[in-house]
Design a protein around this motif. Structure first.
Motif, PDB file in Angstrom:
ATOM      1  N   VAL A 170       0.667  -1.196   0.044  1.00 25.48           N
ATOM      2  CA  VAL A 170      -0.221   0.092   0.625  1.00 25.48           C
ATOM      3  C   VAL A 170       1.029   1.284  -0.145  1.00 25.48           C
ATOM      4  O   VAL A 170       1.313   1.458   1.198  1.00 25.48           O
ATOM      5  CB  VAL A 170      -1.072  -0.123   1.342  1.00 25.48           C
ATOM      6  CG1 VAL A 170      -1.208   1.095   1.364  1.00 25.48           C
ATOM      7  CG2 VAL A 170      -1.836  -0.783   0.981  1.00 25.48           C
ATOM      8  N   ALA A 171       0.386   1.947  -0.833  1.00 27.08           N
ATOM      9  CA  ALA A 171       1.584   3.379  -0.943  1.00 27.08           C
ATOM     10  C   ALA A 171       0.919   4.562   0.354  1.00 27.08           C
ATOM     11  O   ALA A 171      -0.337   4.217   0.680  1.00 27.08           O
ATOM     12  CB  ALA A 171       1.059   3.933  -1.909  1.00 27.08           C
ATOM     13  N   PRO A 172       2.062   4.792   0.707  1.00 23.44           N
ATOM     14  CA  PRO A 172       1.736   5.371   2.109  1.00 23.44           C
ATOM     15  C   PRO A 172       1.284   7.045   1.438  1.00 23.44           C
ATOM     16  O   PRO A 172       1.031   7.072   0.558  1.00 23.44           O
ATOM     17  CB  PRO A 172       3.659   6.273   1.993  1.00 23.44           C
ATOM     18  CG  PRO A 172       3.939   6.029   1.099  1.00 23.44           C
ATOM     19  CD  PRO A 172       3.498   4.462   0.794  1.00 23.44           C
ATOM     20  N   PRO A 173      -0.307   7.090   2.504  1.00 21.93           N
ATOM     21  CA  PRO A 173      -0.549   8.411   2.193  1.00 21.93           C
ATOM     22  C   PRO A 173      -0.027   9.801   2.231  1.00 21.93           C
ATOM     23  O   PRO A 173       0.623  10.048   2.612  1.00 21.93           O
ATOM     24  CB  PRO A 173      -2.179   8.416   3.103  1.00 21.93           C
ATOM     25  CG  PRO A 173      -1.149   7.614   4.402  1.00 21.93           C
ATOM     26  CD  PRO A 173       0.098   6.767   4.080  1.00 21.93           C
ATOM     27  N   ARG A 174      -0.860  10.162   1.763  1.00 21.51           N
ATOM     28  CA  ARG A 174      -0.590  11.631   1.674  1.00 21.51           C
ATOM     29  C   ARG A 174       0.370  13.027   1.128  1.00 21.51           C
ATOM     30  O   ARG A 174       1.686  11.852   2.097  1.00 21.51           O
ATOM     31  CB  ARG A 174      -0.855  12.288   3.128  1.00 21.51           C
ATOM     32  CG  ARG A 174      -2.476  12.974   3.115  1.00 21.51           C
ATOM     33  CD  ARG A 174      -3.337  12.755   4.598  1.00 21.51           C
ATOM     34  NE  ARG A 174      -2.495  11.719   4.722  1.00 21.51           N
ATOM     35  CZ  ARG A 174      -2.370  11.659   5.692  1.00 21.51           C
ATOM     36  NH1 ARG A 174      -3.518  12.641   7.122  1.00 21.51           N
ATOM     37  NH2 ARG A 174      -2.329  10.162   6.576  1.00 21.51           N
ATOM     38  N   TYR A 188     -17.455  -3.181  12.498  1.00 20.31           N
ATOM     39  CA  TYR A 188     -17.163  -1.924  13.667  1.00 20.31           C
ATOM     40  C   TYR A 188     -17.749  -2.120  15.435  1.00 20.31           C
ATOM     41  O   TYR A 188     -17.089  -0.883  15.972  1.00 20.31           O
ATOM     42  CB  TYR A 188     -16.141  -1.523  12.944  1.00 20.31           C
ATOM     43  CG  TYR A 188     -16.925   0.190  12.213  1.00 20.31           C
ATOM     44  CD1 TYR A 188     -16.864  -0.229  11.094  1.00 20.31           C
ATOM     45  CD2 TYR A 188     -17.538   1.181  12.794  1.00 20.31           C
ATOM     46  CE1 TYR A 188     -17.843   0.198  10.074  1.00 20.31           C
ATOM     47  CE2 TYR A 188     -18.663   1.875  11.864  1.00 20.31           C
ATOM     48  CZ  TYR A 188     -18.700   1.374  10.748  1.00 20.31           C
ATOM     49  OH  TYR A 188     -19.539   1.909  10.132  1.00 20.31           O
ATOM     50  N   LYS A 241     -18.602   7.811  19.620  1.00 22.13           N
ATOM     51  CA  LYS A 241     -17.419   7.769  18.857  1.00 22.13           C
ATOM     52  C   LYS A 241     -17.798   6.979  17.526  1.00 22.13           C
ATOM     53  O   LYS A 241     -17.225   6.949  15.943  1.00 22.13           O
ATOM     54  CB  LYS A 241     -16.301   7.486  19.551  1.00 22.13           C
ATOM     55  CG  LYS A 241     -15.842   8.492  20.247  1.00 22.13           C
ATOM     56  CD  LYS A 241     -14.771   8.450  20.712  1.00 22.13           C
ATOM     57  CE  LYS A 241     -13.485   9.116  20.754  1.00 22.13           C
ATOM     58  NZ  LYS A 241     -12.642   8.511  22.223  1.00 22.13           N
ATOM     59  N   HIS A 242     -18.054   5.770  17.360  1.00 25.65           N
ATOM     60  CA  HIS A 242     -18.098   4.760  16.260  1.00 25.65           C
ATOM     61  C   HIS A 242     -19.474   4.762  15.738  1.00 25.65           C
ATOM     62  O   HIS A 242     -18.760   4.524  14.029  1.00 25.65           O
ATOM     63  CB  HIS A 242     -17.588   3.266  17.369  1.00 25.65           C
ATOM     64  CG  HIS A 242     -16.902   2.614  18.105  1.00 25.65           C
ATOM     65  ND1 HIS A 242     -15.895   2.430  17.649  1.00 25.65           N
ATOM     66  CD2 HIS A 242     -16.306   3.430  18.749  1.00 25.65           C
ATOM     67  CE1 HIS A 242     -14.918   2.245  18.269  1.00 25.65           C
ATOM     68  NE2 HIS A 242     -15.073   2.908  18.933  1.00 25.65           N
ATOM     69  N   LEU A 301     -20.088   8.666  14.200  1.00 22.39           N
ATOM     70  CA  LEU A 301     -19.543  10.208  12.982  1.00 22.39           C
ATOM     71  C   LEU A 301     -19.608   9.059  11.770  1.00 22.39           C
ATOM     72  O   LEU A 301     -19.058  10.067  10.990  1.00 22.39           O
ATOM     73  CB  LEU A 301     -18.357   9.188  14.054  1.00 22.39           C
ATOM     74  CG  LEU A 301     -16.477  10.626  13.515  1.00 22.39           C
ATOM     75  CD1 LEU A 301     -16.815  11.390  13.387  1.00 22.39           C
ATOM     76  CD2 LEU A 301     -15.518   9.505  13.789  1.00 22.39           C
ATOM     77  N   ASN A 302     -19.847   7.669  12.028  1.00 19.09           N
ATOM     78  CA  ASN A 302     -20.158   7.757  10.352  1.00 19.09           C
ATOM     79  C   ASN A 302     -21.433   7.627  10.141  1.00 19.09           C
ATOM     80  O   ASN A 302     -21.344   7.339   8.296  1.00 19.09           O
ATOM     81  CB  ASN A 302     -19.682   5.874  10.387  1.00 19.09           C
ATOM     82  CG  ASN A 302     -18.296   5.447  10.549  1.00 19.09           C
ATOM     83  OD1 ASN A 302     -17.018   5.804   9.765  1.00 19.09           O
ATOM     84  ND2 ASN A 302     -17.695   5.286  11.664  1.00 19.09           N
ATOM     85  N   LEU A 349     -15.352  14.559   6.097  1.00 13.00           N
ATOM     86  CA  LEU A 349     -15.370  13.285   7.366  1.00 13.00           C
ATOM     87  C   LEU A 349     -15.909  12.075   6.128  1.00 13.00           C
ATOM     88  O   LEU A 349     -15.837  11.399   7.898  1.00 13.00           O
ATOM     89  CB  LEU A 349     -16.721  13.396   7.847  1.00 13.00           C
ATOM     90  CG  LEU A 349     -17.358  15.067   8.751  1.00 13.00           C
ATOM     91  CD1 LEU A 349     -18.487  15.468   9.248  1.00 13.00           C
ATOM     92  CD2 LEU A 349     -16.796  14.741  10.099  1.00 13.00           C
ATOM     93  N   PRO A 360     -13.161   9.573   5.917  1.00 13.13           N
ATOM     94  CA  PRO A 360     -11.587  10.177   5.437  1.00 13.13           C
ATOM     95  C   PRO A 360     -11.224   8.539   4.340  1.00 13.13           C
ATOM     96  O   PRO A 360     -10.215   9.664   3.721  1.00 13.13           O
ATOM     97  CB  PRO A 360     -10.968   8.375   6.606  1.00 13.13           C
ATOM     98  CG  PRO A 360     -11.700   8.950   7.772  1.00 13.13           C
ATOM     99  CD  PRO A 360     -13.688   9.169   7.026  1.00 13.13           C
ATOM    100  N   ARG A 361     -11.577   7.943   3.485  1.00  9.22           N
ATOM    101  CA  ARG A 361     -11.340   7.527   2.390  1.00  9.22           C
ATOM    102  C   ARG A 361     -11.960   7.920   1.254  1.00  9.22           C
ATOM    103  O   ARG A 361     -10.660   8.440   0.277  1.00  9.22           O
ATOM    104  CB  ARG A 361     -12.766   6.546   2.258  1.00  9.22           C
ATOM    105  CG  ARG A 361     -12.347   5.180   1.143  1.00  9.22           C
ATOM    106  CD  ARG A 361     -13.507   4.275   0.849  1.00  9.22           C
ATOM    107  NE  ARG A 361     -13.240   3.907   1.509  1.00  9.22           N
ATOM    108  CZ  ARG A 361     -12.081   1.979   1.729  1.00  9.22           C
ATOM    109  NH1 ARG A 361     -11.205   2.229   0.644  1.00  9.22           N
ATOM    110  NH2 ARG A 361     -12.184   0.872   2.252  1.00  9.22           N
ATOM    111  N   ARG A 383     -11.392  11.543   1.915  1.00 14.11           N
ATOM    112  CA  ARG A 383     -10.337  12.512   1.686  1.00 14.11           C
ATOM    113  C   ARG A 383      -8.932  12.303   2.005  1.00 14.11           C
ATOM    114  O   ARG A 383      -8.848  13.368   0.474  1.00 14.11           O
ATOM    115  CB  ARG A 383     -10.351  12.673   3.518  1.00 14.11           C
ATOM    116  CG  ARG A 383      -9.653  14.079   3.643  1.00 14.11           C
ATOM    117  CD  ARG A 383      -9.736  14.611   5.458  1.00 14.11           C
ATOM    118  NE  ARG A 383      -9.249  13.796   6.229  1.00 14.11           N
ATOM    119  CZ  ARG A 383     -10.080  13.630   7.118  1.00 14.11           C
ATOM    120  NH1 ARG A 383     -10.581  13.811   7.601  1.00 14.11           N
ATOM    121  NH2 ARG A 383      -9.372  12.462   8.043  1.00 14.11           N
ATOM    122  N   THR A 384      -8.892  10.529   1.836  1.00  8.07           N
ATOM    123  CA  THR A 384      -7.248  10.592   1.548  1.00  8.07           C
ATOM    124  C   THR A 384      -7.441  10.426  -0.331  1.00  8.07           C
ATOM    125  O   THR A 384      -6.354  10.583  -0.630  1.00  8.07           O
ATOM    126  CB  THR A 384      -7.016   8.820   2.104  1.00  8.07           C
ATOM    127  OG1 THR A 384      -7.707   7.918   2.759  1.00  8.07           O
ATOM    128  CG2 THR A 384      -6.546   9.749   3.672  1.00  8.07           C
TER     129      THR A 384
END
Lengths: 602, 345
Positions: B15-19, B240, B257-258, B261-262, B335, B337-338, B340-341
């Motif tokens: 996996v390529a490192p992010p950002r 999750y 939180k879990h 948020l989603n 909000l 992450p998938r 966003r990255t």
């Protein structure tokens, strides 16, 4: 853990650590139906117990019950789960929550979906400690770093700040392991943690897990459907069937001298790496809760059942030290040998009558070149296996041959005809003679059509038969794939996975093909179902002379079904040849590595 | 295990490192593209608005009515003002040029600049929608969380029945019922119509704001809370959340939180839709309460054939749609992450 009434804690001598399960049962909410019952199990400190069963056996239910958890629609009906003498099932829920994570940890089946997609992994790993206020911020962070190092992952800030989707399958699974180990639990419940991983990744995860259990003295319950994995890591094995433990004993006893007919049937359905086998399935299907037969729950599928088996539920009884079997006829049904069903490998020097040849196949996804210069051929009545890890291009090749992916160059010749790139451009005869069976029978059959409509369709399409004649042929085909004529009017959604895959095969056969492309067709199925599907394909090959391109990641399966094999890595063939040659004397390091990482029971 | 890295493309390195450093550039590009799309949308809207208002008929004839034939001098004056001697296309571009430079033109009916006419109503409506939003958003989330907590048990069933019933009422029925309940028949605690002193704002007297706001809140909240409840339930069933429970995380933290948020992202999208909807949909509510906002003014302007005011208000409502949806997309991406990255890498 036996029918005797001695306190098991003292009997097996585990005053400290470990876990004792007594008479556990889980019921369906609002009904007097058990999902699992009469479960007695001991996990000694530092011991890995494999809990093996097919889908519907209740193995995951038992796993989560150890944490006093049951999924919606079920509840824990009775029993005790003793952790150092304290019964987790009778604790108040605040105490249970305290035990979870800290004393008994759980590693989920599919960590890719079990890690929260919105929380960075570093934060998720330390979350529990943070909530419980264990340690300081620095010590928790250090713990997370140490844990990640222990499972062989990077532990710098950049890695800790990643999200789950930025990790590979193997990495995610290791993060889940590190997370479970961080609070230093005494017991670990692992729910099929390597399903869906490549063999090399699986081998790494299993090694890591075994090492952690040994170094930390943790007992583990390893829940899986894969007997081969259990053979590699477990100290003891419990085989579950229809909500009960059918057989329980040390690993050696289970694999050398299985005594329950179900255990034996399961072992008969598993392919070996070292020899080709005539695989067999188990007739019938696993009964759902509420539909289980009285008496021994396996009696309706058992070759050795007698009248007494249908009367009373048999107790687990000891047949050898530490080895228990829930069968009244254990000991009467002869011995079992692991090399039962071994057949000679496909002869590498046989005469080959080529039907399909692939030359210089290069495949692209847009500008990306994914398969490089692949050439091989397929003879009549022959099975060529395409083997590789995920991303090796094996499915891409089969899709291109089947005309489902058209961005390729090279020549595919089918019985003298050069095939067009996409199925749409090929003529009806070639389409009819080359049939594709998909990996997931839950997605490849239209759930609203009846089985009759599904199987009839290719006959009408290719003008083979219609009306009453076609229906007769459907019945005939269903019979060939071991499905009864009463299935005709069923919708696909009513069938089990194995039955659906049989329907998919019947649909392919309805076109009277000469070549079948089988794309991982058994990987979504239980081993016993895989066994019967493989037996079915072998019969078709022999009787009808059908050739098959068999895509799989399972090398042991290749040994039993294939005559030739192409080992793929990153879109290139690294080694190819007759199965027996490649598997007995692999030339390439990559092949040797794949073979050594594959779990084996022989 | 140790020699794996050399043998196989190690699954731990695939996996390529992010950002990278160019994250900011990627974001700028993304925003630029979205802004470009927004401008394109508004431009298309402007064509439609212009054509629709042009199709209303001759505004001068409508404004002057019987005077049209009697007063040719006035007709010529007005014709000059709207440039009806020019072609439709050149009038469009004149108008568009004005819009871009902030000149909304002059009202035919009153002869005053459009911007001066609409600034008060725009502020009033914005205040109304803003008040409705800050009540509606937390309220919807709280209702959804309570409902999800009691899933399919009695409190949930009751809440869902009420929500469905309210969602089924048209906004003027809600308004009329509220007026009957709080202003005229049962309790007489709030004013049924909006009375504004000259030069003042309606919110100078808070009581005036209550009924219109409440009507909008009751109108919109059922949709939002039903969607948020559905996505919350989906998240609660996810693996999750199950793992978080099996990890021993307290239920309140699991929810907050879990789960939340989603579940918040589908909520944001539906809130944006509803807010944009409110901006255009306040017409009925404002008319009902005689609230001096853009809805009321739009109705008046259409009745008076005050084309310039109709055009300006239509463009403002369209812009609110576009901007609110743009903000919602941006928030959703931030909000998730998938997503966003995916942009920054």
């Amino acid at each position: 853990m036996t029918a005797t009434s001695d306190a098991p804690v003292e009997k097996v001598g585990v005053p400290k650590g470990g876990l004792v399960v007594e008479d556990l049962s889980v019921m369906l909410t609002g009904k007097d139906i058990d999902v699992v019952n009469d479960i007695d199990l001991v996990l000694k400190p530092g011991e890995v117990v494999g809990l093996v069963g097919e889908s519907g056996s209740g193995k995951t239910t038992v796993g989560t019950s150890l944490l006093n958890y049951s999924r919606a629609g079920a509840y824990i009906g009775s029993g005790r789960v003793l952790l150092e003498g304290r019964d987790i099932l009778s604790m108040k829920w605040q105490e249970v929550r305290q035990v979870r994570g800290e004393e008994i940890a759980y590693v989920p089946q599919d960590p890719a979906s079990a890690l929260n997609p919105a929380i960075r992994i570093g934060k998720q790993i330390v979350e529990l400690l943070e909530l419980r206020g264990i340690g300081t911020k620095e010590s928790r962070l250090q713990g997370a770093r140490d844990g990640l190092a222990e499972v062989g992952l990077p532990n710098d800030d950049e890695f800790l700040s990643r999200y789950a989707h930025q990790l590979s399958g193997g990495q995610v699974q290791r993060v889940a392991l590190a997370m479970a180990f961080l609070p230093k639990p005494k017991v670990l419940v692992l729910d099929e943690p390597t399903t869906g991983l490549d063999v090399t990744t699986q081998a790494m995860v299993l090694d890591t897990m075994a090492q952690l259990c040994r170094t930390h003295g943790v007992s583990a319950l390893y829940v899986t459907h894969d007997l081969a994995v259990v053979a590699n890591i477990a100290d003891r094995v419990a085989v579950m069937y229809a909500g009960q433990i059918a057989e329980l004993g040390p690993k050696e006893a289970i694999f050398r001298a299985p005594s329950h007919p179900y255990t034996r049937a399961l072992l008969d359905s598993i392919p070996h790496l070292s020899q080709a086998r005539a695989l067999t399935g188990i007739p019938g299907r696993t009964p759902a809760p509420g539909a289980r037969p009285s008496g021994c729950r396996f009696n309706d599928r058992c070759a050795y059942a007698i009248d007494a088996c249908r009367k009373d539920v048999p107790e687990l009884r000891e047949v050898a030290p530490d080895h228990q079997v829930r069968c009244i006829r254990a000991g009467e049904i002869g011995t079992w040998d692991i090399s039962r069903g071994v057949v000679p490998d496909a002869d590498p020097d046989r005469k080959r009558d080529i039907i399909l040849s692939i030359e210089n196949l290069n495949i692209f996804y847009g500008r990306k070149h994914v398969v490089h210069d692949v050439s091989f051929d397929l003879a009549k009545a022959e099975v060529i296996a395409l083997v590789g890890e995920s991303g090796s291009g094996k499915t891409t090749i089969s899709r291109s041959v089947g005309g489902l992916h058209k961005d390729w160059t090279g020549t595919i010749t089918f019985d003298g005809d050069v095939l067009a790139k996409s199925a749409r451009q090929r003529d009806a005869t070639n389409r009819k003679r080359l049939q594709y069976i998909f990996q997931n029978p839950y997605l490849s059959l239209n759930p609203r059509l009846t089985i009759e409509q599904i199987v009839k369709r290719p006959m009408e399409l290719f003008g083979i038969a219609s009306g009453k004649e076609a229906t007769d042929r459907v019945v005939e085909l269903l019979d060939q794939v071991a499905l009864g004529p009463r299935m005709l009017k069923y919708q696909a959604s009513r069938l089990s996975g194995g039955e659906r895959q049989r329907v998919a095969i019947a649909r392919a056969l309805a076109a009277e093909p000469d070549v079948l492309i089988c794309d991982e067709i058994t990987s979504a199925l239980d081993v016993s179902v895989q066994g019967s599907i493989v037996a079915l394909l072998e019969g078709l090959r022999k009787q009808r002379g059908i050739s098959m391109l068999f895509v799989t990641h399972n090398l042991a399966l290749v040994r039993s079904i294939g005559s030739g094999v192409q080992i793929l890595k990153a879109g290139r063939v690294v080694e190819s040849g007759p199965v027996v040659t490649v598997m007995e004397t692999p030339k390439e390091e990559y092949t040797r590595n794949l073979l050594s990482k594959s779990p084996r029971i022989d | 295990m140790t020699d794996l890295g050399t043998l196989v493309a190690s699954p731990l390195e695939e996996v390529a490192p992010p950002r990278g450093q160019h994250g900011a550039a990627a974001w700028a590009l993304w925003i630029a593209r979205r802004l470009g799309l927004a401008v394109l949308t508004l431009w298309l809207v402007s064509i439609l608005v212009f054509l629709a208002t042009a199709a209303l008929g001759d505004p001068i004839r409508a404004i002057l009515g019987r005077d049209y034939n009697a007063n040719p001098g006035r007709v010529a004056e007005l014709e000059k003002l709207i440039g009806s001697d020019q072609s439709l296309i050149s009038r469009y571009f004149d108008w568009l040029g004005g819009l871009v430079t902030g000149d909304l033109g002059t009202s035919l009916a009153s002869g005053r600049p459009v911007s001066e006419l609409i600034s008060g109503p725009v502020q009033n409506s914005a205040m109304l929608v803003f008040l409705a939003a800050i009540v509606m958003i937390p309220l919807s989330f709280i209702i959804a969380m309570i409902s999800a907590h009691y899933r399919r048990r009695r409190p949930d069933t009751i809440i869902q029945t009420i929500l469905l019933a309210v969602a089924g009422l048209p906004e003027f029925v809600i308004g009329v019922l509220l007026i009957a309940l709080l202003a005229t028949t049962v309790f007489k605690v709030l004013p049924p119509v909006t009375l504004v002193t000259l030069g003042g704002h309606p919110w100078d007297n808070w009581k005036v704001m209550v009924l219109p706001t409440l009507t909008l809140v009751l109108w919109v909240s059922p949709y939002v809370s039903r969607i948020v409840r559905a996505s919350l339930l989906e998240v609660i069933d996810s693996e999750y959340v199950e793992l978080a429970r099996l990890k021993g995380i307290p239920e309140s933290v699991v929810m907050r939180k879990h789960a939340l948020l989603n579940a918040i992202v589908p909520g944001i999208q539906v809130i944006a839709l509803q807010l944009a909807f409110l901006a255009g949909g306040v017409v009925v509510v404002e008319t009902l309460f005689a609230y001096p906002g853009i809805g009321l003014q739009l109705v008046d302007a259409v009745r008076n054939h005050d084309v310039q005011v109709v055009q300006a208000l239509s463009m403002i409502i369209a812009s609110v749609y576009v901007v609110v949806n743009l903000i919602a997309d941006l928030l959703s991406i931030l909000l998730t992450p998938r997503a966003r990255t995916a942009i920054s890498s």
